[in-house]
Design an enzyme around this catalytic site. Structure first.
Site, PDB file in Angstrom:
ATOM      1  N   ARG A 213     -57.818  36.375 -51.152  1.00 25.49           N
ATOM      2  CA  ARG A 213     -57.762  36.484 -52.606  1.00 25.49           C
ATOM      3  C   ARG A 213     -59.024  37.130 -53.159  1.00 25.49           C
ATOM      4  O   ARG A 213     -58.970  37.909 -54.130  1.00 25.49           O
ATOM      5  CB  ARG A 213     -57.534  35.103 -53.219  1.00 25.49           C
ATOM      6  CG  ARG A 213     -56.135  34.567 -52.936  1.00 25.49           C
ATOM      7  CD  ARG A 213     -55.806  33.355 -53.767  1.00 25.49           C
ATOM      8  NE  ARG A 213     -56.413  32.132 -53.280  1.00 25.49           N
ATOM      9  CZ  ARG A 213     -55.765  31.160 -52.640  1.00 25.49           C
ATOM     10  NH1 ARG A 213     -54.475  31.305 -52.341  1.00 25.49           N
ATOM     11  NH2 ARG A 213     -56.378  30.051 -52.285  1.00 25.49           N
ATOM     12  N   PHE A 229     -44.316  34.721 -55.930  1.00 28.82           N
ATOM     13  CA  PHE A 229     -44.524  33.376 -55.381  1.00 28.82           C
ATOM     14  C   PHE A 229     -45.893  32.877 -55.837  1.00 28.82           C
ATOM     15  O   PHE A 229     -46.721  32.430 -55.049  1.00 28.82           O
ATOM     16  CB  PHE A 229     -44.422  33.374 -53.856  1.00 28.82           C
ATOM     17  CG  PHE A 229     -43.153  33.983 -53.334  1.00 28.82           C
ATOM     18  CD1 PHE A 229     -41.975  33.243 -53.267  1.00 28.82           C
ATOM     19  CD2 PHE A 229     -43.125  35.312 -52.925  1.00 28.82           C
ATOM     20  CE1 PHE A 229     -40.802  33.814 -52.792  1.00 28.82           C
ATOM     21  CE2 PHE A 229     -41.959  35.888 -52.447  1.00 28.82           C
ATOM     22  CZ  PHE A 229     -40.792  35.136 -52.383  1.00 28.82           C
ATOM     23  N   ASP A 251     -42.600  33.010 -60.259  1.00 29.65           N
ATOM     24  CA  ASP A 251     -42.336  31.880 -59.376  1.00 29.65           C
ATOM     25  C   ASP A 251     -41.037  31.223 -59.832  1.00 29.65           C
ATOM     26  O   ASP A 251     -40.685  31.283 -61.016  1.00 29.65           O
ATOM     27  CB  ASP A 251     -43.485  30.869 -59.416  1.00 29.65           C
ATOM     28  CG  ASP A 251     -43.491  29.954 -58.201  1.00 29.65           C
ATOM     29  OD1 ASP A 251     -44.273  30.201 -57.270  1.00 29.65           O
ATOM     30  OD2 ASP A 251     -42.695  28.988 -58.177  1.00 29.65           O
ATOM     31  N   ALA A 280     -37.866  35.612 -56.715  1.00 30.95           N
ATOM     32  CA  ALA A 280     -38.646  36.822 -56.433  1.00 30.95           C
ATOM     33  C   ALA A 280     -37.757  38.011 -56.083  1.00 30.95           C
ATOM     34  O   ALA A 280     -38.008  39.134 -56.533  1.00 30.95           O
ATOM     35  CB  ALA A 280     -39.630  36.549 -55.292  1.00 30.95           C
ATOM     36  N   ASP A 300     -46.985  36.629 -51.209  1.00 30.10           N
ATOM     37  CA  ASP A 300     -47.463  35.452 -50.471  1.00 30.10           C
ATOM     38  C   ASP A 300     -46.346  34.408 -50.477  1.00 30.10           C
ATOM     39  O   ASP A 300     -46.450  33.364 -51.130  1.00 30.10           O
ATOM     40  CB  ASP A 300     -48.742  34.907 -51.122  1.00 30.10           C
ATOM     41  CG  ASP A 300     -49.312  33.718 -50.375  1.00 30.10           C
ATOM     42  OD1 ASP A 300     -48.948  33.517 -49.196  1.00 30.10           O
ATOM     43  OD2 ASP A 300     -50.124  32.973 -50.974  1.00 30.10           O
ATOM     44  N   CYS A 340     -47.114  33.124 -43.766  1.00 28.06           N
ATOM     45  CA  CYS A 340     -47.653  31.890 -43.184  1.00 28.06           C
ATOM     46  C   CYS A 340     -46.726  31.361 -42.091  1.00 28.06           C
ATOM     47  O   CYS A 340     -46.881  30.215 -41.651  1.00 28.06           O
ATOM     48  CB  CYS A 340     -47.862  30.840 -44.268  1.00 28.06           C
ATOM     49  SG  CYS A 340     -46.367  30.358 -45.148  1.00 28.06           S
TER      50      CYS A 340
END
Length: 399
Positions: A213, A229, A251, A280, A300, A340
């Protein structure tokens, strides 16, 4: 040596442990010599190789695929209050070395010698996850050590991880100690944020992308930014705080966007930010149809590939998401594409970006790669601790 029962491994099944890993799978145990059914979930045991040589102490769960997790290599160790003090002191000292303030992931599982434990620190408030039956059973000395070292104002038990189901555990969120009324404030990369460790997703904040970030914020001055997101606005607020001309945070959760808007006001950037409740994928489709364009797009998303069997639909979701992002990105714009999902390897995301750019006839180059922040250290023998990846891309017209 403390009189713990023995858990014996089959011949040659100690190699991964000797290389530094901490997990023992059920098919690696010599159940003829030491039946797994003799253990209750969370029992401690001395792990032995096929020759009867000690490999260390572990906790056992006979009902889990990962049937044991090593706590230490010395079988003489007492797993008590003092053990957890030493582990948490070591974890704290590293974080205090690399971060100026008390806002970080204090304990990151196996990397900190605390398998099954996640602790996030928000100043004098701590969010704790115990994600295995073994750590559930050791919760009392763990929390006592936390109290001894930090004297927290509040400790929140946030046991909502999907990993708990694999251990036969239910979900639970409650305040274990102290009092907490509403969100708490943290500082990340100079910006201020309110975090809700009780009602928020997971522990309430995602410290792992901190460095990514900061890198992205440097590229946003005077730019139009899309943060998909967005959750509590960690990417978008920092982009605006660094001088972005306009930031759209998208979101699906109204509650998350309310927190993001609150964080925008906290940093004095609300007039340059919009908060949009939408899926999204649907937002990208509509933005493309309306020919809207952004100078920077941040992807993300949550983990689309939580298990190996999710690979094909998960890959398609990542492909659609990145394609949609490139279609609303102005020529010469910056795309940050993150994942992730542990099961989505870096090289696969790399190739997905290449293929998507070629399909859209774009010229994409990678100018940066990101991973986990220093409070999520990667254990070199445990690849499962290395899950986060981010690519910084410049996307332009085909050459």
């Amino acid at each position: 040596m403390t009189d713990y029962p023995r858990l014996r491994l089959k011949k040659n099944e100690d190699r991964r442990l000797r290389a530094g890993h901490a997990w023992i799978f059920s098919n690696e145990v010599d159940i003829a010599a030491t039946p797994l059914k003799a253990f209750a979930a969370g029992d401690l045991a001395v792990v032995e190789n096929a020759k009867g040589e000690s490999l260390g102490l572990a906790y056992v769960n006979p009902d889990s695929l990962i049937s044991a997790r090593l706590l230490c290599r010395d079988a003489h160790t007492s797993i008590d209050h003092r053990f957890f003090i030493k582990r948490l002191e070591r974890a704290r000292d590293w974080r205090e070395r690399v971060y100026p303030g008390p806002y970080y992931r204090l304990a990151y599982g196996e990397s900190d010698g605390l398998p099954g434990v996640v602790i996030d620190r928000f100043g004098d408030v701590f969010a704790v996850q115990t994600n295995t039956a073994g750590m559930e059973k050791l919760q009392e000395p763990l929390l006592a050590a936390l109290e001894t070292l930090f004297s927290p104002r509040a400790v929140v038990l946030k046991n909502t991880s999907s990993l708990r189901a694999l251990e036969g555990l239910g979900n639970e969120t409650r305040i274990l100690a102290g009092t907490l009324e509403g969100p708490v404030e943290i500082v990340e990369n100079g910006a201020r944020f309110r975090v809700d460790p009780v009602e928020g997703q997971k522990t309430g904040w995602f410290f792992d992308h901190r460095d990514n970030r900061a890198k992205l914020a440097e590229l946003c001055r005077g730019k139009r930014v899309l943060d998909l997101f967005a959750y509590a606005g960690a990417w978008g607020v920092q982009a605006a705080w660094a001088g972005a001309a306009q930031v759209d945070c998208v979101d699906a959760s109204q509650a998350a966007l309310a927190l993001a808007a609150d964080n925008a006001r906290l940093n004095g950037v609300a007039e340059r930010m919009d908060f949009i409740a939408a899926d999204a994928f649907e937002f990208l489709k509509q933005a493309r149809e309306e020919r809207r364009h952004y100078d920077v797009v941040v992807l993300d998303p949550p983990a689309f590939i939580k298990r190996k069997k999710d690979m094909n639909p998960g890959l398609e979701a990542y492909r659609r998401l990145n394609q949609g992002a490139m279609q609303v990105l102005a020529y010469g714009g910056v795309l940050v594409s993150a994942s992730c999902s542990f099961h989505l390897q870096r090289e696969v995301l790399h190739d997905l970006l290449r293929a998507t750019a070629r399909h859209l006839d774009r010229h994409l180059v990678l100018f940066g790669r990101g991973g986990q922040a220093a409070d999520h250290p990667v254990h070199p023998a445990i690849p499962e601790t290395d899950y986060l990846k981010a690519y910084f891309c410049s996307v332009g017209q085909a050459l």
